[in-house]
Design a protein around this motif. Structure first.
Motif: not given
Length: 101
Positions: A41-43, A58-63, A68-81
Motif C-alpha cells: 500500500l505504501a508503494a 495527488g501529491f497527498w499520496m506521497l507523504p 507507512l514506509f517509515a514504520q518499517d524503514v528506520p532511515a526514514l523516521q528522523p526526517p518524517l518525525v
C-alpha cells in the motif's frame, strides 16, 4: 531520540483527528501483523504521488506512502518525525488562531 516512539505519538495524534472508521483502519495498518498489506500500500501511494498530474491521484499520496514506509524503514523516521512535528505545530497554531477572539 527514539524516533519510533515519536512517530507513534504523531500517528496517535493523527488518528485522533480522523473519524472512527478511518482511524481504526490506520491503527490496524500500523500493527506489525499488517506489514504484508502496509508495504505494498505504501508503494502504491508513493507511485500515485508521483503521478499526481492524473485525476484523482495527488501529491497527498506521497507523504502518506512515506509515512507507512517509515514504520518499517528506520532511515526514514528522523526526517518524517521532523516533518510531522512541523505539521503538528502549524495545525495547532491555526487552531489557536481560529479559536482566538
Amino acid at each position: 531520540m527514539n524516533y519510533q516512539n515519536e512517530l507513534d505519538r504523531h500517528f496517535a495524534w493523527f488518528e485522533a483527528k480522523l473519524p472512527a472508521g478511518p482511524a481504526r483502519f490506520v491503527s490496524w495498518l500500523r500493527r506489525p501483523s499488517s506489514r504484508l498489506v502496509r508495504i505494498p500500500l505504501a508503494a502504491l501511494l508513493v507511485v500515485g504521488g508521483f503521478l499526481s498530474f492524473l485525476p484523482v491521484l495527488g501529491f497527498w499520496m506521497l507523504p502518506l506512502g512515506l509515512l507507512l514506509f517509515a514504520q518499517d524503514v528506520p532511515a526514514l523516521q528522523p526526517p518524517l518525525v521532523r516533518m510531522l512535528a512541523w505539521v503538528e505545530r502549524r495545525w495547532n497554531g491555526r487552531q489557536r488562531a481560529r479559536n482566538a477572539p
